[in-house]
Design an enzyme around this catalytic site. Structure first.
Site, PDB file in Angstrom:
ATOM      1  N   GLN A   8       0.829  -1.225  -0.099  1.00  0.00           N
ATOM      2  CA  GLN A   8      -0.060   0.040   0.085  1.00  0.00           C
ATOM      3  C   GLN A   8       0.797   1.280  -0.124  1.00  0.00           C
ATOM      4  O   GLN A   8       1.317   1.669   0.818  1.00  0.00           O
ATOM      5  CB  GLN A   8      -0.678  -0.076   1.246  1.00  0.00           C
ATOM      6  N   GLY A   9       0.978   1.822  -0.986  1.00  0.00           N
ATOM      7  CA  GLY A   9       1.492   3.238  -1.068  1.00  0.00           C
ATOM      8  C   GLY A   9       0.809   4.579  -0.999  1.00  0.00           C
ATOM      9  O   GLY A   9       0.490   5.266  -2.063  1.00  0.00           O
ATOM     10  N   GLU A  17      -9.859  -1.460   5.214  1.00  0.00           N
ATOM     11  CA  GLU A  17      -8.754  -1.644   5.958  1.00  0.00           C
ATOM     12  C   GLU A  17      -8.982  -1.426   7.403  1.00  0.00           C
ATOM     13  O   GLU A  17      -8.752  -2.415   8.512  1.00  0.00           O
ATOM     14  CB  GLU A  17      -7.989  -0.573   5.743  1.00  0.00           C
TER      15      GLU A  17
HETATM   16  C1  LIG Z   1       3.550  -0.557  11.205  1.00  0.00           C
HETATM   17  C2  LIG Z   1       3.028   0.417  10.389  1.00  0.00           C
HETATM   18  C3  LIG Z   1       2.646  -0.064   9.083  1.00  0.00           C
HETATM   19  C4  LIG Z   1       2.281   0.975   8.076  1.00  0.00           C
HETATM   20  N1  LIG Z   1       1.849   0.308   6.817  1.00  0.00           N
HETATM   21  C5  LIG Z   1       1.838   1.308   5.704  1.00  0.00           C
HETATM   22  C6  LIG Z   1       1.397   0.825   4.509  1.00  0.00           C
HETATM   23  O1  LIG Z   1       1.694  -0.367   4.314  1.00  0.00           O
HETATM   24  N2  LIG Z   1       1.120   1.781   3.499  1.00  0.00           N
HETATM   25  C7  LIG Z   1       0.832   3.154   4.017  1.00  0.00           C
HETATM   26  O2  LIG Z   1       0.738   3.711   3.291  1.00  0.00           O
HETATM   27  N3  LIG Z   1       1.060   3.512   5.357  1.00  0.00           N
HETATM   28  C8  LIG Z   1       1.413   2.800   6.210  1.00  0.00           C
HETATM   29  N4  LIG Z   1       1.701   2.965   7.449  1.00  0.00           N
HETATM   30  C9  LIG Z   1       1.532   4.457   7.614  1.00  0.00           C
HETATM   31  C10 LIG Z   1       0.596   5.012   8.690  1.00  0.00           C
HETATM   32  O3  LIG Z   1      -0.666   4.999   7.959  1.00  0.00           O
HETATM   33  C11 LIG Z   1       0.942   6.308   9.086  1.00  0.00           C
HETATM   34  O4  LIG Z   1       2.076   6.256   9.947  1.00  0.00           O
HETATM   35  C12 LIG Z   1      -0.153   7.049   9.841  1.00  0.00           C
HETATM   36  O5  LIG Z   1      -1.283   7.063   9.232  1.00  0.00           O
HETATM   37  C13 LIG Z   1       0.099   8.228  10.770  1.00  0.00           C
HETATM   38  O6  LIG Z   1       0.742   9.286  10.066  1.00  0.00           O
HETATM   39  P1  LIG Z   1       2.353   9.704  10.507  1.00  0.00           P
HETATM   40  O7  LIG Z   1       3.237   8.338  10.511  1.00  0.00           O
HETATM   41  O8  LIG Z   1       2.679  10.615   9.213  1.00  0.00           O
HETATM   42  O9  LIG Z   1       2.270  10.539  11.677  1.00  0.00           O
HETATM   43  P2  LIG Z   1       1.774  12.195  11.821  1.00  0.00           P
HETATM   44  O10 LIG Z   1       0.496  12.300  10.950  1.00  0.00           O
HETATM   45  O11 LIG Z   1       2.778  12.883  11.404  1.00  0.00           O
HETATM   46  O12 LIG Z   1       1.053  11.860  13.196  1.00  0.00           O
HETATM   47  C14 LIG Z   1       1.946  12.269  14.407  1.00  0.00           C
HETATM   48  C15 LIG Z   1       1.068  12.469  15.542  1.00  0.00           C
HETATM   49  O13 LIG Z   1       0.356  13.408  15.440  1.00  0.00           O
HETATM   50  C16 LIG Z   1      -1.023  13.282  15.455  1.00  0.00           C
HETATM   51  N5  LIG Z   1      -1.930  13.868  14.539  1.00  0.00           N
HETATM   52  C17 LIG Z   1      -1.752  14.244  13.215  1.00  0.00           C
HETATM   53  N6  LIG Z   1      -2.618  14.910  12.830  1.00  0.00           N
HETATM   54  C18 LIG Z   1      -3.639  14.893  13.718  1.00  0.00           C
HETATM   55  C19 LIG Z   1      -4.901  15.637  13.728  1.00  0.00           C
HETATM   56  N7  LIG Z   1      -5.456  16.207  12.792  1.00  0.00           N
HETATM   57  N8  LIG Z   1      -5.453  15.760  14.960  1.00  0.00           N
HETATM   58  C20 LIG Z   1      -4.942  14.917  16.184  1.00  0.00           C
HETATM   59  N9  LIG Z   1      -3.892  14.592  16.070  1.00  0.00           N
HETATM   60  C21 LIG Z   1      -3.267  14.620  14.862  1.00  0.00           C
HETATM   61  C22 LIG Z   1      -1.161  11.646  15.244  1.00  0.00           C
HETATM   62  O14 LIG Z   1      -2.059  11.141  15.903  1.00  0.00           O
HETATM   63  C23 LIG Z   1       0.231  11.148  15.978  1.00  0.00           C
HETATM   64  O15 LIG Z   1      -0.054  10.939  17.323  1.00  0.00           O
HETATM   65  C24 LIG Z   1       2.270   2.117   8.687  1.00  0.00           C
HETATM   66  C25 LIG Z   1       2.299   2.864   9.877  1.00  0.00           C
HETATM   67  C26 LIG Z   1       2.885   1.719  10.683  1.00  0.00           C
HETATM   68  C27 LIG Z   1       3.256   2.249  11.819  1.00  0.00           C
END
Ligand SMILES: Cc1cc2nc3c(=O)[nH]c(=O)nc-3n(C[C@H](O)[C@H](O)[C@H](O)COP(=O)(O)OP(=O)(O)OC[C@H]3O[C@@H](n4cnc5c(N)ncnc54)[C@H](O)[C@@H]3O)c2cc1C
Lengths: 377, 290
Positions: free
Chosen positions: A121-122, A239
């Site tokens: 998933q990208g 998902e």
């Molecule tokens: C094990 C694992 C597997 C994954 N696999 C995939 C995959 O296969 N494909 C893919 O596309 N993605 C994948 N992801 C990505 C995952 O979907 C993202 O990590 C997630 O959506 C959070 O985005 P971020 O890491 O950029 O954190 P950020 O968006 O930077 O968030 C950081 C913190 O800020 C908080 N935050 C951000 N925005 C808000 C808001 N509006 N209100 C309140 N709090 C907020 C978040 O809750 C978090 O606590 C994976 C992640 C993990 C950990």
């Protein structure tokens, strides 16, 4: 309001149970968590066995209830986890089944079911995680191809994937949610570079994916150009809505094992720990009932899960962490030994409140889309 | 599997809700606080509507429905914060004359040694001879304590119906919080636009919906483990829900006039009934080894 299954469903359950009892003892041992090619082969081998036995179809063709029975029985029997098949079977596949053309369904679905092709998933990017629609990876048309440039991050299974469900920006001038397109990208295309990332559990579970002028045929577009956000919502509903169903059963099995371990090592005599285990029993029973409720709703509404999935995911991701924290209480000092069972699970459970949408984002969804509270800062 | 309400069940719930809105809405609730008496006319109306006789077989003059329907009716009672020994009277229907019809008010000595509405009840089940009055924390539930009383194992149906009442109260707490969050303005916008408030409301719903799935399932299966789980989660959904609802209401939530404290206090009273808390956790723990 009933929890009764039809005679056909019960018959399906009985046949499956019988088949599992025969099939599982002959399985080879699981490869080590670090051996990704080995895991790919193992997971696909299991999927192939399901296919040959006539069970692979349940992910798309069967009713939600039949799928629920399938997940319940396979987990209860301790069958292998979907593993590398996760994205293909549990959300890319269902999305293509719901939104793809007949030709696309014929091209992509059978190899997923036969255990021949792995998907990843990208969606997430370095600057677009929770704010998924802020993604920047660009694609422009050149003849019959899109030419894609940008980068993705946290892409699970990218190293061993054949295909990627990829979100790209096709109209940079359109409002954020309008200019996005959903593509199926071959991971073998020139210009795709995968750089594994190490997780806190020590494994290379996910990766960064760099895309440099990657050519993806226009025919690989699912849904219309610039209509990718709507397709994405379908993917996310699978998902969040159904992809974790089997895991609840697995957690209930672990909970039983924990209780027996505590009885054997004397920790059971601690009333605080015992009550914590009892409390978890309530949590996972309720989460299972909530799953049944959501499945029953989906069944009544044509199969695509509703936002109820967010309610489930919030409760489940927290309960799962509590489960493995309690496991650490049961294990005592051994909980610091990576060789012990449940210790790696405890580490990986930390991702559950982040992956597939963080708990904070899920709460926003519940508050705005279910409770109707105003959008705000 | 049709784990959703049937048409008949929806109609039953709507009928119960309609009766309670007509006879016991928020205004009546607050007025009742000033003068806490058991409304005998309402009690008879409930009897006439079949509330107490829901599970009494038709052959014996009852409604002849099952636990799922009863749970829905008790959920509505809990949502309206309807006062009175509803569970005890319901359990007595079919055995204590007049209970089914709402003519006789029945209370009981709970396993925990508490008696609700002792002075207004016509019949007391259990030995309440040594009962001493408490100054009840809930203005709409007079309480007595029977020193040394220890009932046996809690009746599973009573445990489940208490859970259903708690579920109704949790639902009401969520509704009130969301309503307030959507209308009260601070910093130039509804407070519900602020995430800190939004997330309180979201958790209210998550706890209530999880409890709902557990309570309804327990009503369908009647399984003691399902009932214990339902009670545990419903107690928490009601107690934590009322507390969070109070927080969303700010200073207003801390006033006597605002109904939120009534939700919390009733939730506390019900949570003390036997079959909750440590008791359900212990039986659920034991269930893991069974
Ligand atoms: C094990 C694992 C597997 C994954 N696999 C995939 C995959 O296969 N494909 C893919 O596309 N993605 C994948 N992801 C990505 C995952 O979907 C993202 O990590 C997630 O959506 C959070 O985005 P971020 O890491 O950029 O954190 P950020 O968006 O930077 O968030 C950081 C913190 O800020 C908080 N935050 C951000 N925005 C808000 C808001 N509006 N209100 C309140 N709090 C907020 C978040 O809750 C978090 O606590 C994976 C992640 C993990 C950990």
């Amino acid at each position: 309001m009933d929890l009764a299954y039809t005679p056909e469903e019960e018959e399906f359950r009985a046949r499956l149970r019988e088949w599992l009892a025969k099939a599982l003892p002959g399985l080879p041992p699981q490869p080590s968590p670090e051996d990704w090619p080995g895991r790919r082969a193992y997971d696909l081998g299991w999927q192939r066995m399901l296919y040959d036995a006539g069970y692979a179809h349940v992910h798309w063709d069967a009713s939600p209830t039949t799928r629920l029975i399938f997940l319940e029985e396979t987990e209860t029997a301790g069958a292998p986890y979907v593993g590398a098949g996760f994205v293909g079977l549990l959300h890319a596949g269902p999305t293509i089944a719901a939104e793809g053309t007949a030709g696309q369904r014929d091209r992509w679905l059978p190899p997923i079911l036969r255990g021949e092709e792995v998907w990843c998933q990208g969606f997430s990017e370095p600057e677009a995680g929770s704010d998924l629609a802020a993604l920047r990876t660009r694609a422009h048309r050149d003849g019959d191809d899109y030419v894609v440039t940008g980068s993705k991050i946290w892409t699970s299974h990218a190293e061993v994937a054949d295909w990627c469900e990829l979100l790209v920006r096709t109209d940079p001038k359109a409002p954020k949610h309008r200019g996005i397109t959903w593509l199926a990208m071959p991971m073998s295309a020139p210009g795709v570079v995968v750089r594994p990332l190490r997780t806190l559990a020590g494994s290379a579970e996910f990766a960064e994916v760099f895309l440099d002028e990657v050519r993806v045929p226009v025919a690989n577009r699912v849904g219309d150009e610039n209509d990718g956000w709507r397709v994405t919502m379908v993917t996310l509903s699978f998902e969040r809505g159904t992809a974790f169903v089997g895991e609840v059963v697995a957690c209930r099995r672990v909970l039983g094992e924990l209780a027996r371990t505590a009885r054997d090592n004397g920790r059971w005599d601690d009333p605080v720990l015992r009550r914590r285990l009892g409390r978890l029993n309530a949590d996972f029973r309720a989460l299972w009932r909530l799953t049944q409720w959501n499945v029953s709703e989906a069944e009544a509404n044509g199969g695509v899960p509703g936002v109820g999935g967010s309610v489930f995911k919030l409760g489940y991701s927290h309960a799962r962490q509590e489960l493995y924290d309690t496991a650490a209480e049961v294990l005592g000092p051994e909980s610091l030994d990576l060789e012990r069972p449940w210790v790696l699970d405890r580490l990986s459970s930390l991702s559950y409140t982040i992956a597939a949408g963080t708990s904070q984002i899920q709460r926003n969804i519940v508050a705005e889309r279910i409770l109707g509270l105003p959008k705000g800062r | 599997m049709r784990f959703q309400l049937s048409e008949e069940q929806r109609a039953l719930r709507a009928g119960m809700r309609e009766l309670l809105v007509r006879r016991f809405d928020g205004d009546v609730l607050r007025a009742a606080v000033a003068e806490p008496r058991l409304d005998r006319a309402l009690w008879r109306e409930l009897g006439a509507a079949g509330f107490f006789a829901l599970r009494v077989p038709e052959a014996d003059g009852g409604v002849g429905l099952g636990l799922p329907e009863t749970v829905l009716a008790f959920e509505e009672a809990g949502r309206a914060l309807l006062p009175g020994p509803l569970v005890a009277t319901h359990l007595a229907a079919g055995t204590v004359p007049g209970a089914a019809e709402g003519e006789t008010v029945v209370t009981d000595v709970d396993g925990g040694g508490l008696v609700e509405w002792l002075e207004e009840a016509d019949v007391v089940r259990g030995d309440a001879a040594a009962a001493v009055p408490l100054k009840s924390v809930d203005p709409l539930t007079p309480l007595h304590r029977v020193p040394g009383a220890h009932g046996g194992a809690a009746d599973p149906v009573a445990v489940l119906l208490t859970a259903a009442e708690q579920l109704g109260t949790a639902t009401r707490a969520c509704e009130l919080a969301v309503q307030h969050a959507g209308t009260r303005e601070q910093f130039g916008q509804p407070i519900g636009a602020f995430q800190a408030v939004k997330h309180l409301c979201a958790q209210l719903l998550v706890r209530a919906e999880t409890a709902r799935a557990a309570v309804y399932a327990a009503a369908v299966t009647g399984d003691p483990m399902d009932i214990a789980a339902a009670r545990l989660l419903a107690d928490e959904a009601a107690e934590r829900g009322a507390r969070d609802c109070l927080q969303v209401h700010g200073g207003m939530g801390f006033t006597w006039e605002c109904e939120v404290h009534l939700l919390l206090k009733r939730a506390w009273v019900r949570a003390r009934r036997s079959g909750g808390g440590a008791e359900s956790e212990e039986s659920l723990a034991a269930g893991l080894l069974a």
